[in-house]
Design a protein around this motif. Sequence first.
Motif, short mmCIF file in Angstrom:
data_model
loop_
_atom_site.label_atom_id
_atom_site.label_comp_id
_atom_site.label_asym_id
_atom_site.label_seq_id
_atom_site.Cartn_x
_atom_site.Cartn_y
_atom_site.Cartn_z
N ARG A 4 -54.86 103.86 27.25
CA ARG A 4 -54.67 104.71 26.10
C ARG A 4 -53.74 104.02 25.13
O ARG A 4 -52.99 103.12 25.47
CB ARG A 4 -54.11 106.06 26.51
CG ARG A 4 -52.78 105.92 27.21
CD ARG A 4 -52.27 107.26 27.63
NE ARG A 4 -50.96 107.07 28.24
CZ ARG A 4 -50.26 108.01 28.81
NH1 ARG A 4 -50.75 109.23 28.87
NH2 ARG A 4 -49.09 107.78 29.33
N ARG A 144 -49.22 110.84 33.84
CA ARG A 144 -50.39 110.02 34.11
C ARG A 144 -51.59 110.88 34.47
O ARG A 144 -52.72 110.52 34.17
CB ARG A 144 -50.08 109.06 35.24
CG ARG A 144 -49.03 108.04 34.84
CD ARG A 144 -48.59 107.21 36.01
NE ARG A 144 -47.61 106.22 35.58
CZ ARG A 144 -47.67 104.93 35.88
NH1 ARG A 144 -48.65 104.49 36.63
NH2 ARG A 144 -46.76 104.10 35.46
N VAL B 161 -41.58 105.42 35.73
CA VAL B 161 -41.46 104.05 35.22
C VAL B 161 -42.34 103.94 33.98
O VAL B 161 -43.47 104.42 33.96
CB VAL B 161 -41.91 103.04 36.29
CG1 VAL B 161 -41.89 101.63 35.72
CG2 VAL B 161 -41.03 103.13 37.51
N LYS B 162 -41.76 103.30 32.95
CA LYS B 162 -42.51 103.13 31.70
C LYS B 162 -43.80 102.36 31.96
O LYS B 162 -43.82 101.42 32.75
CB LYS B 162 -41.62 102.35 30.73
CG LYS B 162 -41.97 102.51 29.28
CD LYS B 162 -40.80 101.98 28.44
CE LYS B 162 -41.22 101.45 27.10
NZ LYS B 162 -42.03 102.34 26.29
N LEU B 163 -44.86 102.78 31.28
CA LEU B 163 -46.15 102.13 31.51
C LEU B 163 -46.14 100.68 31.03
O LEU B 163 -45.53 100.36 30.01
CB LEU B 163 -47.26 102.89 30.77
CG LEU B 163 -47.59 104.28 31.30
CD1 LEU B 163 -48.55 104.99 30.36
CD2 LEU B 163 -48.19 104.19 32.67
N GLU B 170 -51.49 100.47 26.69
CA GLU B 170 -50.64 100.89 27.79
C GLU B 170 -51.51 101.00 29.03
O GLU B 170 -52.55 101.65 29.01
CB GLU B 170 -50.00 102.23 27.49
CG GLU B 170 -48.91 102.12 26.44
CD GLU B 170 -48.05 103.36 26.38
OE1 GLU B 170 -48.60 104.45 26.67
OE2 GLU B 170 -46.87 103.26 26.06
N ILE B 172 -52.61 102.34 32.30
CA ILE B 172 -52.49 103.45 33.24
C ILE B 172 -53.43 103.13 34.39
O ILE B 172 -54.33 102.30 34.23
CB ILE B 172 -52.84 104.79 32.54
CG1 ILE B 172 -52.34 105.97 33.35
CG2 ILE B 172 -54.31 104.90 32.24
CD1 ILE B 172 -52.16 107.21 32.51
N TYR B 245 -45.16 99.44 38.18
CA TYR B 245 -45.92 99.89 37.02
C TYR B 245 -47.11 100.74 37.44
O TYR B 245 -47.47 101.71 36.78
CB TYR B 245 -46.41 98.70 36.21
CG TYR B 245 -45.34 98.07 35.36
CD1 TYR B 245 -44.54 98.86 34.55
CD2 TYR B 245 -45.14 96.71 35.36
CE1 TYR B 245 -43.55 98.30 33.77
CE2 TYR B 245 -44.15 96.14 34.57
CZ TYR B 245 -43.36 96.94 33.79
OH TYR B 245 -42.39 96.39 33.01
#
Lengths: 382, 340
Positions: A4, A144, B161-163, B170, B172, B245
């Motif tokens: 995203r 998420r 935790v930041k992506l 980003e 995911i 991550y």
Amino acid sequence: MTHRKSDDPTPVEAPRRRRGFLFGASALAAAGWTAGGTGSWFLPAAWGQGKKTIRMGIATDITGPIAPSGNSNWQVAQLAVEQINAAGGIAGRPVELFLEDTASDPKAAVANVRKLIQRDKVDVVLGGITSAMRQAIKDPIVNRGRTLYIYPQLYEGQECTKHLFNTGPTPAQQIDELIPYLVKSVGKKRFAMPSANYVWPQLLNKYARKVIEANGAEVVFEEYYPLDQAEYSATINKIRDGKVDCVFITIIPPGLQPFMKQLYESGFQQRGGVQACVYFDENSLNYVAPRELEGVYSCLATRSARSCSPRTRRSSRARSTSSPRAARRPACTGASGSTRRRSTRPRATSRATRCRPRSTRRRSTRAPAAAPRWFPASGTRR
Amino acid sequence: MSNASSTPSARGARVGRVLPVVELAVLAAALVAPLLMTASPELVTLATNVLILSLLAISFDLCWGYSGIMSFGQALFFGVAGYVVALIGRDLEFSHGWGTLPIAMGVGLLLSFAFAGFLLLGRRTPTVIFVALGTLTGAYAAERLVSGWQYVGAGNGLSSVKLLQWGELEMIEGPAFYYMTLAILLVAYLASRYLVRSQFGLVLAGMRQNEERLAFFGYRIQVFKALIFSFAGLLAGLAGALFAYHQGFIGPGNMGPGLSTSAVLYALFGGTGTLIGPVIGTALIETISYVLADQDAIKQYWPVILGVVLLVVVVFKPTGILGFFVSQRERIGSYGGRRK
């Protein structure tokens, strides 16, 4: 979907960005997998008309040190859902339960919770017992996983995450009642704060220390131990030498059992000492022997018919706070914290209280006494 | 040279047949796996996890299977690197892959080099037991340290935790993350493969077979050990960063002896002394435990069943699963300028 943008593109966004997004999507498709509906991640299709059941995920500690509480959570959830479904479900839709074990271990939990979201595709997740667990699993669920998360335990406050609903009492709602009672009515002046080293005890103790000192008592020591510490003789000695008369426990299992055993065996209770612990409920009997629970003051009040009346609110809370037998009283809080009444006084000013949606703050005045309720049933919804 | 080369090359062609086939088959399976899993994203998550842990298992195998260093500390480098990238994300708001992944590798490299300096290059003779206990103690101490250190979240670990970012993207969990991990694993795998098949690898193999003889040949074996240990630490650090991550969480449990032991088991189960063995071992163990954990009938006992399976393989087939397909001779391999 699979990736995203750092900022969500809205429908009225500049066409350049959309084209970039489309380009990205087509590049991904070209790389070899099908993009299954580029908009689906934004608004789950399940929220539409077609779906009949509400899929509810329970993520709780079925195994590990916190398992006794987790298993009763799961049983209560089953009971509650049975009752809700028998009464016609939520807004006419039956509830379906899914269980994943968080295993008292955040490392295992973050993997297992994903199964609820990605495989079972639940609409809402309930669970997590310790705050460490909540902090670990909230990100896979809320950020998420893009799923609602309800955390039904007492907790430390200061949690303000979108789509995460905390329904349990915050430190102010517990400590403001318990500590003045311990100091003024029970007459305890010297407090010890042995604690497990994680976020809930740290923040709770910070608030409790303030209230203890404001009430003219003193904190002899405040110490943090690893969660699984088994040897507390140094702590017990300090409690004896410091002439502590009230031990304010925020140690949790598995460290709780050896601590309470060693404290009991040191004769603390015989010397007139008392223990206070804000999370003790009937589940505590699954952790420690009844004799070690003698003289425990807890303020995790259970819902009773009397407590629902505003006129008697204060006195009934004081009663349930004060009863040393509270821990042994059969009660209906398998899901501890979820059915708790909470203070609505303006003094309870944690951010979390304010950002909680109104529906969770509202309480039903006609609630039946016996049934613990995890979720506002359709009858009380307006 | 020309008259002698016919025999080794013919022999090389004969013995070197199975392993490349296995490697290519695993690569092909890894490439198509997400395509078969489009309906069930949780399997892609599992597969990504397998790839990340494979990297950790390979890093252990470089130590034990190739150089005879019994390292119970791979999870330490894994965990510390994971914590570092999580902290960089939290405190500096930075999670660009071009910056954090090299930092993680650097952390793994430096930390393992420091350990090597103490355990391998120090004054004590680095026997297998000494190194195993030293690394085990290090991992245990680190786990206790972080579970009591409030800045790194103590018992909570670091969550949210930041992506991971690549420019605007980003990452995911999902197929994109999977293929990114696969690409990184492939690069790491090829680098390791090059390393262990070079002259350097030949020294490692000699060291594993007979350390004293290599020493008498004039090799400073501890220096070689320290180098390969540091390289393995680098890979473990990279795996730790990817893990943090991917999971969005890193906790004390991710750096202790528990995960170190898992890495040992992955490698032993799949087959040490080959690089593809640990990958296969990780995939099998993780898949088996995923399947077993979901069977209601044996939910309570699955760790026991898994433990028995592991025990049987490790006791009765010391060369691991791969030992069924790959001959001992091919496993030990041929080295150096065969292609010249």
